[in-house]
Scaffold this active site. Structure first.
Site, PDB file in Angstrom:
ATOM      1  N   GLY C 148      -3.480  -0.767  -5.491  1.00 34.43           N
ATOM      2  CA  GLY C 148      -3.557  -1.168  -6.788  1.00 34.43           C
ATOM      3  C   GLY C 148      -2.867  -0.173  -7.328  1.00 34.43           C
ATOM      4  CB  CYS C 149      -0.543  -0.206 -10.440  1.00 32.95           C
ATOM      5  SG  CYS C 149      -1.438  -1.268 -11.520  1.00 32.95           S
TER       6      CYS C 149
END
Lengths: 341, 341, 341, 341
Positions: C148-149
């Site tokens: 995930g970012c």
């Protein structure tokens, strides 16, 4: 005497803006709010910025008892009000923010909106809601048709100039720009933040629906058929609208005509000749700023008009109309200064 | 009775916002405006959004005759007011938006602002201008020291919680975010559109000047020395401020304490527990929204406070203070609803 | 040798960004593009900015013949890839941008995503896709789970610090901020321009899905269970992500550890101690900038990490992983400089 | 063979963009960077987004030894290069991004820029730098005068149409819009974030300096004197430029002419007739998108041209010119896809 107000379509941006304005009006009371898809919800959920106000719960239109309502603002989609209008009690005054009662010719309405008008008799009764030009008729109207935002922006300078013959009716170019709130709160990919932000786009070129209204009013003002070039664009900002108008005419005469026309108007400011207005300087207010600049070529003039599309272009204009219809001071609740920055 | 008002430093953003607010106040009149570098100019040139108002020409401070002025708002740079304050006539009430009278200890003032304070006697007379906590003292003050915007945002939830001992005074983290108008109208490369837009930046980490005020007031509230972790950030938007506060405490107790504290306050709204506020829902108003959310770990809570840095964080707070000092209704001229979008 | 690439989910923002990057890669060829709801459309219609490229028409996933594909990027919604993965031919390498293969414990997956995992065997095969820490395992992986970012932004500084024991594992606060593109292209009211613009909002407080991954990797790094305070916020900008991390540790030691760790990494820049990074300075690149600042209190440090959520936080990280899996130079196609302004 | 490149004026936005582009060019090497006011500083301080590159320290122009330089990009203020040009060694090729060598008539230069030209002989030698129309002359030029950004945007569609006589040369209206980076990095109040953001403004109406170049080139194309109506506007975004052009002409003929003209050009895309382009779809690239739409009135056409003002309108065009002058492939280092969102 307190005026009881209903706002139909209060879950959209123009509806919310009406709530904000009417809530601080000295003699109006919000008696009913509708928002069909969000009926049953509190406004604080739908619009958290209105949380501090004591407001009615959103209902459906059918649930509203119009017997106790003096005036209804209809901020409903195009094509809804004209059906609903037939069943309204005769004492009820209406300011309609949709296009349903703007066009005098049902054929023109059908052409631009693709809908058969079912209340053509009421259409005759309705008044075109630009108070700067139709103030007297609005005072006695039962239904006032608020104008489109691009229409208000363009007509405020153009109607007096065409009436006076100070500019030519042929070859008019209106290059218009709008903030994104003009597109409303509907779920379209093109309205997503990342689609619009950091970009500039033209849309509806040569077939935007506001053209019907513009043709109608410009032709009335000129006394002959007028058909403008009109290109709307989307600006990556919330609010604000500009019309950059290219015309044949003398800049000094144009400026003088507009300065005279609007000298006593509370909501239109004509800038010194040569000065260009900015949308950020009218944001949050019912003000329209107009600038006039001589073009390079002799006899060519550039006229720039700006306003806040949600206020002077929609909900503020609507409240101004309502004030007139109810015999109140036209500026009641509307003397807010623009908010900058 | 009309109160004559002077606004010193009217060519900056907080000054312009004061003009906007005071111009629509029911019992105030703008009698003088100063803007030293722009003295002699009309406000319509300096701030075209105020064009529709009938305002005094900008002057220098020296040109103002304070004999006829009831109250002055000083929106001047830090370090200017405390020199000027000595020469003020004794009848004049002052709301100072700079830091000059916020810090009780001249040493602390010197530490954070690098200036020797020259009016320490007046500093004792001044009241810390958070009306929600110092209302009674403000009512009889001659000088009220408006708080910093980050300070208002953080202290509104923290003071009552520390006073009541509902959260721990140690280990507080305040991660704060501000719109760009907080940086004022000065010409710095870092304030240029292209430097700020489409970016997010932390600045002044561990040495922002507002820390002095926060230490002072949090320590008073806790009854012992408090030193928070505080990091301000710049958000690419005009207005709005948020403090995200991480603390040790029980979320339900925190929420209950805040709901009780602010139940009767016109300008603070405590959201239902678990709801997070947004800056866009207070923009353009004197409102502060506070949300309380339980963190994952037992006994940890996240408190989020938002306001409009130019209004509740500056000019609106100043007007609220002025209303109290002049014996007017505290909400006069301040009941504007937030503008969304 | 040219590598044939399929991009599944090419009608979303991370998909489009993969197309942009892969199209200019020296040894990759885009052989297939899927976008189920837009199957049959040309990319030039779906993403006009890719008009100049010669690209395959969008198809459904079922229509793709994976026999000729070397590697597939799966930019599909969470919960889709793990079902589809079972049927993939064994020669096919996969970089999955969803959460389906990030979590080693199916219970944790069920907790955060509400879905029963149907390919737990493949989950064991998958490698966590942070190349700076799992480069060797990625080189031999068949499935790499892109992170995930928020996870990439936070773990890049935190993993080496926890491994080395330079900061305390308890009491970590991660205050995170993201541009709007992180929310994808889906039609939600909260993603509309006017809802997001000129505002700042916290969301998913204490229950954002990325917490599962963070717990997993931070605990591995610390050698014990770690549970951070994590609050994500939405910034009114297209791209960019920041984690402001509050920790117990010595700033000089933290800076030294990070400088050593990343000295040879092409995509991580550690700024001089005391300097804070800005998201606008990594926008459009695969770079991560990390800053370290001493907090006021002794033994407290503030660590700030920024990256472009669509590139280093998603599609660029994916391409970096793909390069490693295919035995190519890890920087191929990724040495684009940030675009400022 | 590696070409040694100097970039003069590297501390402004077009300079930084040149650095970014040249740094990833396959056969160019940045050998010198000047930035007079910031001489002695590292680029990582002046532009942190270039931190990962290995670049020369900024120097003054005088400190550069041009003996080893093959080509210099001059991104200096108007009026500086023409003085400096005399002293350049004869082997040095120059792409000048200022207006100094764009205007063939020194009188016209004096009229628009208020400066006496001191290198009129060199002006004769210089070639107007629009590669799509002057490719052959640029190939043998020593000095190429990069065009203004508004000029590139407008001339790309207009030159072929006027040459072919497909539109009338009279009555042309160019309503143009630019992102804020076009104003450069200079400290002007009007460039501050809060002055520009959330607003839309016209400026330089009827007297913008780019008019001189446009007149020159449009008149050459039409074979007679042409004087357009031209109004530039400022859009609250970093990059992007649009010209909305109103002309007399047949839309189908216009579209066909443009499609033929640009069929083989790598950097100009003509959209299907009736489609309007958006600036966000060319951002970050050297692409120009052109759309053609029939206006309502018979024989009227609206032509819309968009590009990234810092790339195709400045630094990308400059690199394209440099490639031609150095005998390289015209597209080297320029095939970056637009970055959206």
């Amino acid at each position: 005497m307190t005026q009881n107000i209903a706002i139909l379509g209060a879950s959209g941006y123009t509806g919310a803006e009406l709530v904000r304005l009417v809530a601080s009006h000295p003699s109006m009371k919000i008696a009913a709010l509708s928002g069909d898809r969000k009926a049953g919800m509190e406004m604080a959920e739908v619009f958290p910025h209105l949380r501090h106000l004591d407001l009615p719960t959103l209902s459906t239109i059918d649930e509203i008892d119009f017997a106790g309502i003096d005036l209804a603002f209809c901020a409903l989609p195009h094509g809804v009000t004209h059906g609903f209008a037939r069943s309204m009690p005769s004492h009820l005054k209406v300011v309609d923010l949709s296009a349903d009662f703007r066009l005098r010719d049902p054929e023109v309405y059908r052409k631009w909106y693709g809908i058969e008008h079912t209340a053509t008799d009421l259409q005759n009764e309705a008044v075109f809601g630009l108070p700067e030009f139709y103030r007297d008729q609005i005072a006695s109207a039962r239904i006032t048709a608020n104008t489109g935002c691009y229409v208000a922006t363009s007509l405020l300078p153009l109607i007096p100039l065409l009436r006076a013959g100070v500019i030519a009716a042929d070859g008019l170019v209106i290059d218009a720009k709008s903030g994104v709130s003009g597109a409303g709160r509907s779920l379209k990919e093109g309205n997503l933040f990342c689609e619009v932000n950091e970009g500039f786009t033209a849309y509806g070129i040569a077939h935007h629906r506001h053209m019907g209204e513009m043709d109608q009013e410009l032709s009335l003002a000129a006394g002959r058929a007028v058909e403008v070039s009109f290109t709307p664009h989307l600006v990556p900002m919330d609010r604000g609208m500009m019309a950059t108008i290219y015309a044949a005419g003398d800049a000094a005469a144009v400026h003088s005509q507009l300065a005279d026309q609007f000298a006593a108007e509370p909501f239109v400011q004509v800038l010194p000749i040569g000065k260009a207005p900015s949308t950020q300087h009218v944001k949050g207010s019912n003000q329209c700023h107009i600038g006039v600049v001589a073009d390079r070529g002799a006899g060519r003039v550039i006229i720039i008009s700006v306003l806040d599309n949600l206020i002077k272009g929609a909900s503020g204009q609507a409240l101004q109309n309502a004030n007139i219809m109810l015999g109140l001071d036209e500026t009641d609740g509307l003397m807010l200064s623009p908010m900058f920055p």
